[in-house]
Design a protein around this motif. Sequence first.
Motif, short mmCIF file in Angstrom:
data_model
loop_
_atom_site.label_atom_id
_atom_site.label_comp_id
_atom_site.label_asym_id
_atom_site.label_seq_id
_atom_site.Cartn_x
_atom_site.Cartn_y
_atom_site.Cartn_z
N LYS A 74 0.56 -1.13 -0.11
CA LYS A 74 -0.20 -0.25 -0.09
C LYS A 74 0.92 1.20 -0.04
O LYS A 74 0.71 2.48 -0.74
CB LYS A 74 -0.77 -0.08 1.62
CG LYS A 74 -1.48 1.18 1.60
CD LYS A 74 -2.30 1.43 0.17
CE LYS A 74 -3.52 2.52 1.12
NZ LYS A 74 -4.31 3.04 -0.65
N SER A 125 1.08 3.90 -3.24
CA SER A 125 0.24 5.19 -2.32
C SER A 125 1.57 6.42 -2.07
O SER A 125 0.90 7.41 -2.06
CB SER A 125 -1.01 5.26 -2.09
OG SER A 125 -0.66 4.56 -0.52
N PRO A 160 4.46 6.54 -8.60
CA PRO A 160 2.99 6.30 -9.00
C PRO A 160 3.09 5.16 -10.82
O PRO A 160 2.42 5.80 -11.76
CB PRO A 160 2.16 7.72 -9.28
CG PRO A 160 3.54 8.59 -9.54
CD PRO A 160 4.75 8.21 -8.97
N ASP A 186 3.94 8.61 -2.41
CA ASP A 186 4.52 10.07 -3.70
C ASP A 186 5.92 9.69 -3.32
O ASP A 186 6.72 10.35 -4.00
CB ASP A 186 4.02 11.41 -4.42
CG ASP A 186 3.21 10.64 -5.38
OD1 ASP A 186 2.99 9.00 -5.94
OD2 ASP A 186 1.73 11.29 -5.54
N LYS A 211 -4.20 0.44 -4.66
CA LYS A 211 -3.50 1.78 -4.07
C LYS A 211 -4.45 2.56 -4.49
O LYS A 211 -4.46 3.79 -4.28
CB LYS A 211 -3.17 1.64 -6.22
CG LYS A 211 -2.63 3.19 -6.15
CD LYS A 211 -2.30 3.37 -7.79
CE LYS A 211 -1.66 4.64 -8.24
NZ LYS A 211 -0.39 5.56 -7.84
N TRP A 212 -5.38 1.89 -5.07
CA TRP A 212 -7.15 3.27 -5.02
C TRP A 212 -8.45 3.00 -4.32
O TRP A 212 -8.96 3.28 -4.13
CB TRP A 212 -7.62 3.09 -6.33
CG TRP A 212 -6.86 3.32 -8.17
CD1 TRP A 212 -5.88 4.22 -7.70
CD2 TRP A 212 -6.81 2.51 -9.19
NE1 TRP A 212 -5.55 4.16 -9.71
CE2 TRP A 212 -5.85 3.37 -9.86
CE3 TRP A 212 -8.15 1.28 -9.66
CZ2 TRP A 212 -5.86 2.98 -10.91
CZ3 TRP A 212 -6.80 1.08 -11.08
CH2 TRP A 212 -6.97 1.87 -11.78
#
Length: 358
Positions: free
Chosen positions: A27, A31, A38, A33, A125-126
């Motif tokens: 995770k 995610s 990315p 940065d 990621k989302w």
Amino acid sequence: MDDNTAYIASVVATYWFVSISMVYLNKVLMSNDALSIPAPLFVTWFQCIVTAVICYVAGKCGERAQRASTYQSVPTDEHGSSAGHRSSFFSQFPRAEYRTDIARRIFPLSIIFVGMITFNNLCLKWVAVSFYNVARSLTIVFNVFFSRALLGIPTSCQTMVCLLVVIFGFFLGTQGELDFSVKGTVAGVCSSLFVSLNSIFTKKVLPAVDDNHWRLTFYNNINACMLFLPLVAYFEGDIIFGAINAQLATAAFWSAMLVAGFFGFSIGIVTVLQIKATSPLSHNISGTAKAAVQSMMAFYIWGNQATVMGVLGIFIVLGGSLLYTFVKMNENKKVHVPTSPPPKELSEGTKQTEMEKV
């Protein structure tokens, strides 16, 4: 606490640690940065490389361990019997060699494998980590569907009830998720689809590698490395080049990548150890409890907001999955006859792929 109980407790604790750490670290890589980039395809591709390298090294160690075991198996006592010798941990790993004829037979599975791990990481990621297990909870639904559609295996009423429970929990969880992501949920459903297909195709291609899961892991990851290259170059080439003098130049990034790759390999080992130390049923119960703890911890670690519907969705999904495990194991016991070969079905209730459990 006797030695056996202490060993079982240590194996279960190790499984929980590796599994939860792998999800949390991925995770971060997907995610964060500040630490990572990315580029989920690039991260996944690198993890496949790490797994393939570990398989190769473990295979070399396995060769040496097997030779040592052979040398020590000669008679050593006065009666001509061989002395007891406990096999090395590495003796389970076969020699890692890549043959193109076998690789071609594995290739269809490798395509599914790439889809499975790609959508799994995109989902991670989302979506929020607390919602991760709900987003990927439809695997058993696809298992039953493909068992019926492709293998002709009938579905019992008890199984249908379990599926309805899981589906209800899935929709309840999506309604209760405050940071709901449509694309993340779609990625989770796609991941579940590919996990189920992976189970079917694994059964078909295992004979090509002498039914050895470690040899299959090596071929799968080598093929995946080649399949990922054009995808990484096309979709993430600019991102990677832009980060050469930034994140890609830091030791923290590569350390996290290496550890995540190591965890990805280790989860297979600790899964086997837990099944051997307990039982397939206990492994699934442990995996369900681990998933609940993983989701609850995520509310605190990532600051995800909890709702009544969201938490109920998590526990209904996990409860339905656990109920499915009991139902499938009872059904297997009823149809199993000692003189007959085991039923050829998707026995996800007794031996799930770890992509589904993490």
